[in-house]
Write an enzyme that holds these catalytic residues in place. Structure first.
Site, mmCIF file in Angstrom:
data_model
loop_
_atom_site.group_PDB
_atom_site.id
_atom_site.type_symbol
_atom_site.label_atom_id
_atom_site.label_comp_id
_atom_site.label_asym_id
_atom_site.label_seq_id
_atom_site.Cartn_x
_atom_site.Cartn_y
_atom_site.Cartn_z
ATOM 1 C CB CYS A 14 28.078 52.001 47.469
ATOM 2 S SG CYS A 14 29.406 51.905 46.240
ATOM 3 C CD GLU A 128 32.217 43.270 40.252
ATOM 4 O OE1 GLU A 128 31.539 44.297 40.096
ATOM 5 O OE2 GLU A 128 31.884 42.342 40.998
ATOM 6 C CB THR A 166 29.406 43.440 43.387
ATOM 7 O OG1 THR A 166 29.941 44.447 42.527
ATOM 8 C CG2 THR A 166 30.525 42.598 43.953
ATOM 9 C CB CYS A 196 27.639 44.681 47.186
ATOM 10 S SG CYS A 196 27.074 46.167 46.381
ATOM 11 C CB SER A 224 26.998 53.339 35.861
ATOM 12 O OG SER A 224 26.605 52.908 37.136
ATOM 13 C CB SER A 225 26.971 47.410 35.600
ATOM 14 O OG SER A 225 26.204 46.301 35.900
ATOM 15 C CG ASN A 226 25.292 50.742 40.281
ATOM 16 O OD1 ASN A 226 24.506 51.519 40.798
ATOM 17 N ND2 ASN A 226 26.528 51.110 39.932
HETATM 18 O O1 10G Z 1 27.918 49.437 38.314
HETATM 19 P P1 10G Z 1 29.279 49.339 37.809
HETATM 20 O O2 10G Z 1 29.941 48.044 38.181
HETATM 21 O O3 10G Z 1 29.403 49.545 36.319
HETATM 22 O O4 10G Z 1 30.172 50.445 38.526
HETATM 23 P P2 10G Z 1 29.952 51.951 39.008
HETATM 24 O O5 10G Z 1 31.315 52.525 39.092
HETATM 25 O O6 10G Z 1 28.926 52.655 38.232
HETATM 26 O O7 10G Z 1 29.348 51.817 40.493
HETATM 27 C C1 10G Z 1 30.077 51.366 41.581
HETATM 28 C C2 10G Z 1 30.294 49.925 41.473
HETATM 29 C C3 10G Z 1 31.500 49.343 41.429
HETATM 30 C C4 10G Z 1 32.740 50.037 41.717
HETATM 31 C C5 10G Z 1 31.578 47.941 41.044
HETATM 32 S S1 10G Z 1 31.851 46.955 42.430
HETATM 33 FE FE1 SF4 Z 2 29.893 49.763 45.829
HETATM 34 FE FE2 SF4 Z 2 30.714 47.853 44.179
HETATM 35 FE FE3 SF4 Z 2 31.570 47.888 46.650
HETATM 36 FE FE4 SF4 Z 2 29.024 47.325 46.140
HETATM 37 S S1 SF4 Z 2 30.799 46.116 45.569
HETATM 38 S S2 SF4 Z 2 29.816 48.633 47.771
HETATM 39 S S3 SF4 Z 2 28.649 48.657 44.358
HETATM 40 S S4 SF4 Z 2 31.952 49.471 45.077
#
Ligand code: 10G
Ligand code: SF4
Length: 318
Positions: A14, A128, A166, A196, A224-226
């Site tokens: 992203c 977060e 998010t 998001c 990684s939550s997402n």
């Molecule tokens: O999905 P999470 O929050 O665990 O993080 P990630 O680093 O796997 O993916 C990008 C998302 C963020 C940086 C959180 S906004």
């Molecule tokens: Fe990526 Fe987290 Fe920003 Fe969404 S809030 S654009 S998942 S870094």
């Protein structure tokens, strides 16, 4: 048996992850190693290992960073207490918090200054959540799951607002919010979605490919939550099976037995080369080349953190 592989889009990086990874890369170029990073810059094992090899040093806490050194804050955000600690230790900080996380921090500050109690929907212990709660710790209650709503007690039911992490499941979050609203009818909404665009798009895209899949493979790290949410969404949307892997090497041959239709996607912190590795692996195991199923285009990009841009400008004169 007619085998097929469908790869979802959007998937992978992203805008916030891209900015955070480039921030560390540019900081390494500009200041030279070591560049300290508080927590994993994004929750991906391969990204972290790659940056480590280039001279980034990942630490859990600021106490591990030598006085006066440069430290990057991860994309997930930090609480005001962490900013204060960095200042007191004379660290040079570069804040790679995603602007969409910063937006949620602003919402938390604004609700708190209006005397609202904040019901933050998110997962305990996630960075977060720790950062956002840190904006108004006395006024924030964490709600992890729809079933937790029954036990939520507030001081004044006419002064409550909700916010969220998010990267949550969109559907589960709406379930939590509707239960909260049943209990607190005067509940105030955030001004715009906290989950998001990238989280929403990746979940909608995996839904499209999962309903018809015997197996969905989600590339992403276990913290990684997402990425973990994508496995859950795939199963809820009808995939017969869904598994998360860090890379192709983690695919269990038993998962592919008797399988005709495979779906593949990846979390927001995952470099696309790892997805390509999974597609190549499937091809060497009797599956055809993948067809991409794209839900929507994404064009969002974020400028690098201003403190880094300033130093880059001084270096290049531009
Ligand atoms: O999905 P999470 O929050 O665990 O993080 P990630 O680093 O796997 O993916 C990008 C998302 C963020 C940086 C959180 S906004
Ligand atoms: Fe990526 Fe987290 Fe920003 Fe969404 S809030 S654009 S998942 S870094």
């Amino acid at each position: 048996m007619t085998k097929s592989v469908v790869v979802a889009a959007p998937r992978g990086y992203c805008a916030g992850v891209d900015r955070a990874v480039v921030t560390v890369e540019k900081a390494l170029d500009l200041y030279g190693p070591p560049v300290y990073v508080r927590k994993q810059i994004v929750h991906n094992k391969h990204v972290v290992e790659d940056l480590e090899q280039r001279g980034a040093v990942f630490v859990e806490e600021l106490a591990e960073v030598p006085e006066g050194a440069t430290v990057v804050f991860s994309a997930h955000g930090v609480s005001p207490a962490v900013h204060a600690e960095a200042a007191s230790r004379h660290l040079k900080t570069i804040d790679a918090t995603c602007p969409l996380v910063t937006k949620v921090h602003h919402e938390a500050k604004r609700f708190a200054s209006q005397g609202q109690q904040i019901l933050l929907i998110g997962h305990a212990g996630h960075e977060e959540v720790e950062g956002t709660m840190g904006e108004a710790p006395e006024q924030t209650i964490l709600v992890e799951h729809p079933d937790d709503v029954a036990g939520v007690e507030v001081e004044d039911p006419s002064r409550v607002a909700w916010l969220s992490q998010t990267t949550l499941s969109v559907d589960e979050t709406w379930e939590t919010v509707s239960k909260l609203r049943e209990k607190f009818p005067l509940l105030i909404d955030p001004p715009s979605d906290d989950i998001c665009y990238a989280t929403q798009n990746r979940q909608s895209a995996v839904k499209q490919i999962a309903s018809n899949a015997d197996l969905v493979i989600v590339v992403g790290s276990k913290n990684s939550s997402n990425s973990v949410r994508l496995v859950e969404v795939a199963l809820e949307s009808g995939a017969k099976a869904a598994h998360r892997v860090d890379n192709a090497g983690e695919i269990d041959p038993a998962w592919l037995e008797g399988v005709e239709r495979v779906g593949v996607t990846s979390g927001a912190s995952v470099p696309d080369a790892l997805v390509q590795g999974v597609l190549d692996h499937l091809q060497t195991h009797g599956f055809p080349a993948a067809v991409e199923e794209r839900l929507t285009e994404e064009n969002l990009t974020f400028a690098l953190p201003p403190e880094l841009r300033k130093d880059l400008k001084q270096r290049t004169g531009r």
